[in-house]
Design a protein around this motif. Structure first.
Motif, PDB file in Angstrom:
ATOM      1  N   GLY A   1       0.806  -1.209   0.000  1.00 60.62           N
ATOM      2  CA  GLY A   1       0.000   0.000   0.000  1.00 60.62           C
ATOM      3  C   GLY A   1       0.836   1.255   0.000  1.00 60.62           C
ATOM      4  O   GLY A   1       2.051   1.215  -0.140  1.00 60.62           O
ATOM      5  N   ALA A   2       0.163   2.388   0.174  1.00 60.40           N
ATOM      6  CA  ALA A   2       0.765   3.720   0.258  1.00 60.40           C
ATOM      7  C   ALA A   2       1.708   4.026  -0.909  1.00 60.40           C
ATOM      8  O   ALA A   2       2.823   4.496  -0.708  1.00 60.40           O
ATOM      9  N   PRO A   3       1.272   3.795  -2.159  1.00 62.81           N
ATOM     10  CA  PRO A   3       2.164   4.068  -3.288  1.00 62.81           C
ATOM     11  C   PRO A   3       2.325   5.559  -3.567  1.00 62.81           C
ATOM     12  O   PRO A   3       1.423   6.360  -3.290  1.00 62.81           O
ATOM     13  N   CYS A   4       3.484   5.922  -4.087  1.00 67.96           N
ATOM     14  CA  CYS A   4       3.714   7.285  -4.563  1.00 67.96           C
ATOM     15  C   CYS A   4       4.679   7.219  -5.750  1.00 67.96           C
ATOM     16  O   CYS A   4       5.483   6.294  -5.853  1.00 67.96           O
ATOM     17  N   TRP A   5       4.564   8.180  -6.631  1.00 63.89           N
ATOM     18  CA  TRP A   5       5.383   8.237  -7.845  1.00 63.89           C
ATOM     19  C   TRP A   5       6.652   9.038  -7.608  1.00 63.89           C
ATOM     20  O   TRP A   5       6.647  10.028  -6.882  1.00 63.89           O
ATOM     21  N   THR A   6       7.714   8.640  -8.276  1.00 68.14           N
ATOM     22  CA  THR A   6       8.935   9.432  -8.312  1.00 68.14           C
ATOM     23  C   THR A   6       8.940  10.238  -9.619  1.00 68.14           C
ATOM     24  O   THR A   6       8.217   9.890 -10.559  1.00 68.14           O
ATOM     25  N   PRO A   7       9.746  11.295  -9.700  1.00 66.83           N
ATOM     26  CA  PRO A   7       9.814  12.060 -10.949  1.00 66.83           C
ATOM     27  C   PRO A   7      10.255  11.227 -12.160  1.00 66.83           C
ATOM     28  O   PRO A   7       9.893  11.555 -13.283  1.00 66.83           O
ATOM     29  N   ASP A   8      11.024  10.158 -11.923  1.00 67.72           N
ATOM     30  CA  ASP A   8      11.457   9.325 -13.052  1.00 67.72           C
ATOM     31  C   ASP A   8      10.528   8.123 -13.283  1.00 67.72           C
ATOM     32  O   ASP A   8      10.917   7.125 -13.863  1.00 67.72           O
ATOM     33  N   HIS A   9       9.284   8.227 -12.814  1.00 67.06           N
ATOM     34  CA  HIS A   9       8.205   7.275 -13.094  1.00 67.06           C
ATOM     35  C   HIS A   9       8.357   5.916 -12.421  1.00 67.06           C
ATOM     36  O   HIS A   9       7.855   4.915 -12.928  1.00 67.06           O
ATOM     37  N   LYS A  10       9.032   5.870 -11.286  1.00 66.95           N
ATOM     38  CA  LYS A  10       9.040   4.665 -10.469  1.00 66.95           C
ATOM     39  C   LYS A  10       7.962   4.824  -9.405  1.00 66.95           C
ATOM     40  O   LYS A  10       7.491   5.934  -9.129  1.00 66.95           O
ATOM     41  N   ILE A  11       7.585   3.704  -8.813  1.00 65.62           N
ATOM     42  CA  ILE A  11       6.589   3.717  -7.747  1.00 65.62           C
ATOM     43  C   ILE A  11       7.263   3.236  -6.468  1.00 65.62           C
ATOM     44  O   ILE A  11       7.913   2.190  -6.458  1.00 65.62           O
ATOM     45  N   ILE A  12       7.120   4.015  -5.418  1.00 70.45           N
ATOM     46  CA  ILE A  12       7.602   3.637  -4.090  1.00 70.45           C
ATOM     47  C   ILE A  12       6.372   3.181  -3.308  1.00 70.45           C
ATOM     48  O   ILE A  12       5.326   3.836  -3.360  1.00 70.45           O
ATOM     49  N   PHE A  13       6.470   2.076  -2.581  1.00 71.45           N
ATOM     50  CA  PHE A  13       5.327   1.571  -1.833  1.00 71.45           C
ATOM     51  C   PHE A  13       5.808   0.777  -0.626  1.00 71.45           C
ATOM     52  O   PHE A  13       6.976   0.440  -0.511  1.00 71.45           O
ATOM     53  N   GLN A  14       4.881   0.508   0.287  1.00 70.25           N
ATOM     54  CA  GLN A  14       5.211  -0.311   1.450  1.00 70.25           C
ATOM     55  C   GLN A  14       4.647  -1.712   1.251  1.00 70.25           C
ATOM     56  O   GLN A  14       3.600  -1.893   0.626  1.00 70.25           O
ATOM     57  N   ARG A  15       5.375  -2.712   1.761  1.00 72.52           N
ATOM     58  CA  ARG A  15       4.947  -4.114   1.686  1.00 72.52           C
ATOM     59  C   ARG A  15       5.317  -4.791   2.990  1.00 72.52           C
ATOM     60  O   ARG A  15       6.405  -4.579   3.519  1.00 72.52           O
ATOM     61  N   ASP A  16       4.411  -5.609   3.499  1.00 69.68           N
ATOM     62  CA  ASP A  16       4.707  -6.374   4.710  1.00 69.68           C
ATOM     63  C   ASP A  16       5.675  -7.506   4.393  1.00 69.68           C
ATOM     64  O   ASP A  16       5.451  -8.296   3.469  1.00 69.68           O
ATOM     65  N   VAL A  17       6.754  -7.553   5.157  1.00 70.95           N
ATOM     66  CA  VAL A  17       7.753  -8.615   5.055  1.00 70.95           C
ATOM     67  C   VAL A  17       7.859  -9.242   6.444  1.00 70.95           C
ATOM     68  O   VAL A  17       8.294  -8.575   7.377  1.00 70.95           O
ATOM     69  N   ARG A  18       7.412 -10.460   6.564  1.00 67.03           N
ATOM     70  CA  ARG A  18       7.389 -11.148   7.859  1.00 67.03           C
ATOM     71  C   ARG A  18       6.710 -10.292   8.934  1.00 67.03           C
ATOM     72  O   ARG A  18       7.192 -10.190  10.051  1.00 67.03           O
ATOM     73  N   GLY A  19       5.614  -9.636   8.554  1.00 69.80           N
ATOM     74  CA  GLY A  19       4.813  -8.867   9.490  1.00 69.80           C
ATOM     75  C   GLY A  19       5.282  -7.449   9.760  1.00 69.80           C
ATOM     76  O   GLY A  19       4.682  -6.744  10.567  1.00 69.80           O
ATOM     77  N   ILE A  20       6.331  -6.989   9.096  1.00 68.68           N
ATOM     78  CA  ILE A  20       6.848  -5.631   9.289  1.00 68.68           C
ATOM     79  C   ILE A  20       6.873  -4.920   7.936  1.00 68.68           C
ATOM     80  O   ILE A  20       7.468  -5.413   6.979  1.00 68.68           O
TER      81      ILE A  20
END
Length: 109
Positions: free
Chosen positions: A26-45
């Motif tokens: 969730g919580a995606p956001c775009w970078t100026p060079d068209h990448k997407i930064i987002f959060q993902r749960d990894v082992r509950g964190i």
């Protein structure tokens, strides 16, 4: 299936799911060079990841013991600022777009 990151046209057409089911995303956001930064749960964190606009080239950017949430890309596109928080603490932190130069901004609770 958990939460995923998707994109679509402004009129609601052409919905494309960009993430797989490997942990809630969730919580995606775009970078100026068209990448997407987002959060993902990894082992509950929650950790921060980047991917291209097609959902490919996924790269983990953080490996913290405290959840990394709500990323936001700086206006100049050089830094990601995010919330580093659990039940006992909440701080702002930042990293470069490649995940390097982790900085904790003390006193932001």
């Amino acid at each position: 299936q958990g939460y995923m990151v998707a994109k679509m046209n402004l009129d609601g057409t052409d919905l494309v799911i960009l993430t797989d089911s490997q942990g809630d995303c969730g919580a995606p956001c775009w970078t100026p060079d068209h990448k997407i930064i987002f959060q993902r749960d990894v082992r509950g964190i929650s950790q921060l990841f980047s991917m291209d606009a097609k959902g490919e080239s996924v790269k983990q950017l953080t490996e913290q013991k405290i959840p990394c949430r709500y990323p936001s890309v700086s206006p100049d596109g050089k830094m990601i600022v995010f919330n580093l928080s659990d039940d006992s603490q909440s701080e702002l932190a930042s990293i470069d777009l490649d995940g390097k130069n982790f900085t904790r901004w003390k006193g932001t609770k």
